[in-house]
Design a protein around this motif. Structure first.
Motif, short mmCIF file in Angstrom:
data_model
loop_
_atom_site.label_atom_id
_atom_site.label_comp_id
_atom_site.label_asym_id
_atom_site.label_seq_id
_atom_site.Cartn_x
_atom_site.Cartn_y
_atom_site.Cartn_z
N SER A 190 0.99 -4.33 9.47
CA SER A 190 2.16 -3.55 9.04
C SER A 190 1.70 -2.10 8.83
O SER A 190 0.50 -1.84 8.72
CB SER A 190 2.71 -4.12 7.73
OG SER A 190 1.79 -3.82 6.68
N LYS A 191 2.65 -1.18 8.74
CA LYS A 191 2.28 0.22 8.51
C LYS A 191 1.52 0.37 7.19
O LYS A 191 0.57 1.13 7.09
CB LYS A 191 3.54 1.10 8.50
CG LYS A 191 4.13 1.31 9.88
CD LYS A 191 5.31 2.27 9.80
CE LYS A 191 5.91 2.54 11.16
NZ LYS A 191 7.04 3.49 11.09
N HIS A 192 1.97 -0.37 6.17
CA HIS A 192 1.27 -0.30 4.87
C HIS A 192 -0.19 -0.77 5.00
O HIS A 192 -1.08 -0.22 4.38
CB HIS A 192 1.99 -1.15 3.83
CG HIS A 192 3.09 -0.42 3.12
ND1 HIS A 192 4.37 -0.34 3.61
CD2 HIS A 192 3.10 0.28 1.96
CE1 HIS A 192 5.11 0.37 2.79
NE2 HIS A 192 4.38 0.77 1.78
N GLN A 193 -0.38 -1.81 5.82
CA GLN A 193 -1.75 -2.35 5.97
C GLN A 193 -2.68 -1.37 6.69
O GLN A 193 -3.90 -1.49 6.60
CB GLN A 193 -1.71 -3.67 6.74
CG GLN A 193 -1.18 -4.82 5.90
CD GLN A 193 -0.97 -6.08 6.74
OE1 GLN A 193 -0.64 -6.03 7.93
NE2 GLN A 193 -1.17 -7.22 6.11
N ILE A 198 -2.86 1.83 6.08
CA ILE A 198 -3.24 2.96 5.22
C ILE A 198 -4.74 2.94 4.85
O ILE A 198 -5.42 3.95 5.01
CB ILE A 198 -2.32 3.04 3.97
CG1 ILE A 198 -0.87 3.31 4.41
CG2 ILE A 198 -2.79 4.13 3.01
CD1 ILE A 198 0.17 3.18 3.30
N ALA A 248 -0.59 8.34 4.14
CA ALA A 248 0.55 7.46 3.85
C ALA A 248 1.85 8.02 4.45
O ALA A 248 2.54 7.31 5.19
CB ALA A 248 0.69 7.20 2.36
N LEU A 277 3.97 6.18 7.29
CA LEU A 277 5.25 5.57 6.88
C LEU A 277 6.44 6.49 7.11
O LEU A 277 7.58 6.03 7.20
CB LEU A 277 5.22 5.21 5.39
CG LEU A 277 4.07 4.31 4.88
CD1 LEU A 277 4.21 4.08 3.38
CD2 LEU A 277 4.04 2.98 5.61
N THR A 303 6.24 9.72 0.23
CA THR A 303 5.52 8.53 -0.22
C THR A 303 4.86 8.80 -1.58
O THR A 303 4.51 9.94 -1.90
CB THR A 303 4.42 8.10 0.78
OG1 THR A 303 3.55 9.19 0.99
CG2 THR A 303 5.01 7.64 2.10
N ASP A 362 -1.44 0.73 -3.88
CA ASP A 362 -0.01 0.39 -3.96
C ASP A 362 0.77 1.64 -3.57
O ASP A 362 0.88 2.59 -4.36
CB ASP A 362 0.31 -0.04 -5.41
CG ASP A 362 1.75 -0.54 -5.55
OD1 ASP A 362 2.48 -0.61 -4.54
OD2 ASP A 362 2.15 -0.85 -6.69
N VAL A 363 1.24 1.65 -2.34
CA VAL A 363 1.94 2.83 -1.81
C VAL A 363 3.42 2.50 -1.62
O VAL A 363 3.77 1.46 -1.07
CB VAL A 363 1.33 3.28 -0.46
CG1 VAL A 363 2.08 4.48 0.10
CG2 VAL A 363 -0.14 3.64 -0.64
N ILE A 364 4.27 3.41 -2.09
CA ILE A 364 5.71 3.20 -2.04
C ILE A 364 6.35 4.28 -1.19
O ILE A 364 6.08 5.47 -1.39
CB ILE A 364 6.30 3.24 -3.47
CG1 ILE A 364 5.63 2.18 -4.33
CG2 ILE A 364 7.81 3.04 -3.46
CD1 ILE A 364 5.62 2.53 -5.79
N LYS A 365 7.18 3.86 -0.24
CA LYS A 365 7.95 4.86 0.52
C LYS A 365 9.21 5.17 -0.29
O LYS A 365 9.94 4.27 -0.70
CB LYS A 365 8.31 4.32 1.90
CG LYS A 365 9.09 5.35 2.71
CD LYS A 365 9.22 4.99 4.17
CE LYS A 365 10.10 6.04 4.84
NZ LYS A 365 10.24 5.85 6.26
#
Ligand code: HSE
Length: 309
Positions: free
Chosen positions: A116-119, A121, A141, A145, A149, A158-161
């Protein structure tokens, strides 16, 4: 798919109040990269145009990031990378991040998106570590994404869009001097006062709330940096003049882009962003440093496929 050509966006890290945790992706400002599968195993960087950068895989941020990904994925073939560098290293708009995120984002697409895009990072962060000595995620990030972010935590990551209000636009002035991220980190204080901390995290919360409620006044009030800007602004010729001119032209907020020397402003609407860019330009006419100007909307998706075959 055997080959892919991608756009790797420039990014603005920190966004005033969020040192090492906030970032956003730009549109229309960035590098291009071609990544192709080969039969000979291994990662080779075959061409870099636009800038003088090492072709050796272990010394290039794209090579290091791609290698980190392939360590976690069974793939018996090899890959070749070509980089068209349009973002100058040491510009403050995420040059190393564009290469590192581009390498892993492009490679992932080429391999059929096993991650995934998060993975992706943490792989891209290895490139940042090579570039500046610190595996910060606030450029890679948003490059991966898109949009805004937030790195809520580094350990565990722990990254949040975040939400991107539709009318936000960025104006950027890039004075043509090089500021190495590693150097501009060394001058920072390692401790802050409780008073500055309170003001700063109040602004981070305010900015995130403003992005979600699309409250441009709240965004404007929150774009203040009490911790890093007072120190790093000394490295940027005419910083105070640029900030005053952009504010006068109606920018919501103005700050140092990443570790500088680029200075960014956020505005409501593309017309206002162009006026702010003009104000940057006029403010710099008396300063004997050449510069480049960019105006961009916020890029909602990050890395983009331009061609595949
Ligand atoms: N957060 C990093 C710094 C970004 O300010 O050092 C570098 O682009």
């Amino acid at each position: 798919m055997e080959c892919i050509r991608i756009f790797c966006p420039a990014t603005i890290a920190n966004i005033s109040c969020g040192f090492d945790v906030l970032g956003l992706a730009l549109d229309g400002v960035g590098d291009e990269m071609i990544i192709r599968k080969t039969e000979t195993p291994g990662i080779r960087i075959t061409k870099i145009s636009g800038q003088q950068l090492p072709l050796e895989t272990d010394q290039n941020v794209a090579g290091v990031a791609a290698k980190a990904l392939l360590k976690d994925y069974r793939y018996s073939g090899g890959i070749e990378i070509e980089i068209e560098k349009k973002i100058k290293p040491g510009s403050g708009i995420g040059s190393s991040a564009a290469s590192a995120a581009g390498a892993v984002g492009g490679l992932n697409l080429l391999l059929g998106e096993p991650f995934s895009k998060h993975q992706l990072i943490p792989f891209a962060m290895q490139g940042e570590k090579l570039a500046s000595g610190v595996a910060h995620a606030d450029n890679v990030a948003p490059a991966l994404l898109g949009g805004f972010t937030l790195v809520r935590s580094y350990d565990p990551l722990d990254v949040i869009k975040l939400n991107t209000p539709g009318q936000l636009h960025a104006s950027i002035i890039h004075p043509q001097i090089e500021v190495k991220t590693a150097d501009s980190r060394k001058i920072l204080k390692t401790q802050i006062s409780l008073k500055d901390g309170i003001r700063q995290w109040g602004n981070v919360g305010g900015l995130v709330a403003g992005l979600y409620t699309e409250d441009y006044d709240l965004i404007s009030r929150s774009l203040e940096d009490y911790i890093v800007e007072p120190i790093r602004s000394m490295l940027i010729p005419g910083y105070d003049k640029l900030k005053a001119a952009a504010k006068e032209a109606g920018a919501l907020g103005v700050g140092i882009s990443g570790s500088g020397p680029s200075v960014f402003a956020l505005s409501k609407g593309s017309d206002r962003a162009r006026e702010v860019a003009k104000a940057f330009q006029e403010a710099y006419t008396t300063i004997a440093v050449p510069f480049e100007i960019h105006v961009s909307k916020i890029n909602p998706e990050g890395i983009k496929i331009l061609e595949q075959w």
